[in-house]
Design an enzyme around this catalytic site. Structure first.
Site, short mmCIF file in Angstrom:
data_model
loop_
_atom_site.label_atom_id
_atom_site.label_comp_id
_atom_site.label_asym_id
_atom_site.label_seq_id
_atom_site.Cartn_x
_atom_site.Cartn_y
_atom_site.Cartn_z
N LYS A 204 29.43 36.14 46.97
CA LYS A 204 29.36 35.38 45.73
C LYS A 204 30.79 35.07 45.27
O LYS A 204 31.44 35.89 44.63
CB LYS A 204 28.65 36.15 44.63
CG LYS A 204 28.59 35.39 43.29
CD LYS A 204 28.50 36.33 42.11
CE LYS A 204 28.72 35.61 40.79
NZ LYS A 204 29.99 34.89 40.68
N GLU A 277 38.78 46.43 43.58
CA GLU A 277 40.17 46.17 43.19
C GLU A 277 40.14 45.51 41.83
O GLU A 277 39.60 44.41 41.67
CB GLU A 277 40.90 45.29 44.19
CG GLU A 277 42.40 45.26 43.88
CD GLU A 277 43.14 44.09 44.46
OE1 GLU A 277 43.34 43.10 43.71
OE2 GLU A 277 43.52 44.15 45.63
#
Length: 540
Positions: A204, A277
């Site tokens: 996505k 992250e």
């Protein structure tokens, strides 16, 4: 600071009503057939569309079909079917496809770079970095696949009688949710090792930069990867992102810390792994023995690359008293010499922010800081004359803890300067806050800088470099400490996260149990004696 003239490179671009000098009011456009060739990769049947706008001029580039929750389910069903066959494909075949992707990316770098600039508004040289990073990542995992994934022999409990093999088997289907700031490399670089490890991917990409990610998916197919192995869905995170977290066997997310917490919670509910992250408020330390010209040049790249829209970008700059004034003079001069522009050309040192929302956030941080007493050494203004979301590279002095830009991530071309006298104090100040993603240290004494780095709470630390030394060293792991993330990309950790370890033990001649009429008590004594002997022999 001056504006540059464009030098379009060709590719999918169609010139709108403009002359070659990119007059105000003119727009870039994409060939409809080109957009259709990319969006056909989407699993999207909702009938809804979302526009993609170019930060270069604010004009729409494309309308991207949107995925329903049912489309996400279908994408996972296709990916699972493809993964079953893919997991039986040899490592050598997977590696060969990765090397073909490496060549395709380098061969098509003009097209890729055009599209990245059109969607993100970044300077062309920063878009070019993305093609290099993807090519290097593909080559690295192709060349090291056997090193990371081959079955390994381990010592068994009874030497000579127990054989243990440890396999690395794929997780299954990996969900990748990628951001807009590096739309090509972040869409691909985490998924490439997942493919090498035998997984399928459902991706996505961010809504603002779907086309760059779709071009990446198209190149994977051209490189020989099965078409259904890499599925792409589009839509809001509340629907599509949640659908991925609910179905994936592992999730890789890059984005804000707030959203990362939601992803981690969803994965924890299902007892699946994830790597995240997240945000950063990254420090740079200029020590008293630093090469000031080199430090000033590095500071420009550390703070203003990609207009500061970089997770590892420096937003806090700590400079030793002994060299502070001389460094600041050089840093300001280099910043004011930068060429700004929202064009496709190579002449820009810095490009645009990506959206009005990002521009508003940067303006708020600067204006609020100035209102509370901070000083602007250079920059500090929006530049609508150059592009709708352009903002000058900005250096602030006198930033205090009551200002939003002191601790909150700006994610724009803004840096705050701070003096220090004692290096231990500088490290303590650099470690303040909740983040720990990246840091930089400038010193002519590499050994001393590396010793200081061990005390900096950051997942990557660059010595005499902004961020590129760690980011481009694909064999080294990269990720954050504290609220900057969980897990690592790149290196061995970047591929092993997508595998399960499976221990297979083969027992020879006799079982691990009493034999030859031994009683349980006698067996216990024999095993105890064996343990003492193995210790004496130095065995693990």
């Amino acid at each position: 600071m001056s504006a540059s003239s464009p030098s379009p490179s060709g590719g999918p671009l169609v010139e709108g009503p403009r002359d070659p000098e990119h007059e105000p009011g003119a727009t870039y456009a994409l060939e409809p057939e080109y957009v259709a060739s990319l969006t056909r990769r989407l699993v999207a049947t909702s009938g809804e569309e979302s526009p993609v706008f170019s930060p270069l001029d604010g004009a729409p580039l494309a309308h991207v079909p949107q995925s329903s929750d049912g489309d996400v389910a279908e994408a996972f069903a296709r990916a699972r079917r493809a993964q079953q066959a893919w997991s039986r494909t040899s490592l050598d075949q997977r590696a060969a496809m990765m090397l073909r992707l490496h060549d395709l990316v380098l061969d098509r770098q003009d097209e890729i770079t055009d599209l990245i600039v059109l969607e993100s508004g970044k300077a062309r040289k920063h878009a070019f970095d993305e093609t290099l990073h993807v090519a290097m990542t593909a080559r690295y995992y192709a060349r090291t696949a056997h090193r990371h994934l081959d079955t390994r022999r381990h010592p068994g409990v009874v030497p000579g009688l127990t054989r243990v093999d440890v396999n690395r088997v794929p997780k299954g289907v990996v969900g990748i949710i990628s951001p807009w700031n590096y739309p090509f490399t972040m869409a691909l670089c985490d998924g490439l090792p997942a493919l090498v490890a035998g997984n399928a991917v459902v991706a996505k990409p961010d809504a603002q930069t779907m086309l760059s990610a779709l071009l990446g998916a198209q190149l994977l197919e051209e490189a020989g990867f099965p078409a259904e192995l890499w599925q792409v869905v589009a839509g809001p995170g509340s629907r599509v992102g949640t659908g991925i977290v609910e179905r994936a066997d592992y999730v890789c997310f890059t984005g804000s810390t707030a959203t990362g917490r939601l992803v981690a919670h969803g994965c924890a509910e299902r007892l699946i792994g994830c790597s995240l992250e997240l945000g950063g408020k990254n420090p740079m330390l200029v020590l008293r023995d630093a090469d000031l010209e080199r430090a000033a040049e590095g500071a420009v790249r550390a703070t203003f690359s990609n207009a500061g829209q970089l997770c590892v970008s420096v937003e806090r700059l700590f400079v030793a008293d002994q060299v502070y004034d001389r460094f600041v003079e050089r840093f300001v001069a280099r910043t004011e010499a930068m060429t700004l522009g929202a064009t496709l050309g190579w002449d820009n040192d810095m490009g645009s922010l990506i959206s009005q929302a990002q521009l508003d956030a940067v303006v708020h941080h600067v204006e609020e800081a100035v209102a509370k007493g901070a000083r602007v050494l250079t920059g500090g203004r929006a530049r609508p004359d150059l592009g709708p979301y352009m903002f000058e590279p900005t250096i602030l002095e006198g930033v205090t803890p009551d200002m939003a830009c002191f601790q909150d991530e700006t994610f724009g071309p803004v840096v705050s300067l701070y003096r220090f006298h004692d290096e231990a104090d500088a490290v303590a100040r650099a470690n303040e806050g909740e983040y720990g993603l990246n840091a930089a240290i400038y010193s002519q004494d590499g050994a001393r800088a590396r010793a200081i780095a061990r005390h900096v709470k950051a997942g990557t630390v660059n010595i005499n470099e902004a961020f590129g030394a760690t980011f481009a060293s694909i064999d080294a792991p990269m990720g954050g400490m504290r609220q900057s993330g969980v897990g690592r990309r790149q290196g061995a950790e970047g591929i092993l996260r997508y595998t399960e370890t499976q221990s297979v033990a083969t027992q020879r001649l006799m079982p691990i149990a009493p034999v030859l009429g031994l009683s349980d008590e006698r067996f216990a004594k024999v095993m105890t004696a064996n343990l003492r002997l193995l210790k004496k022999l130095g065995r693990a």
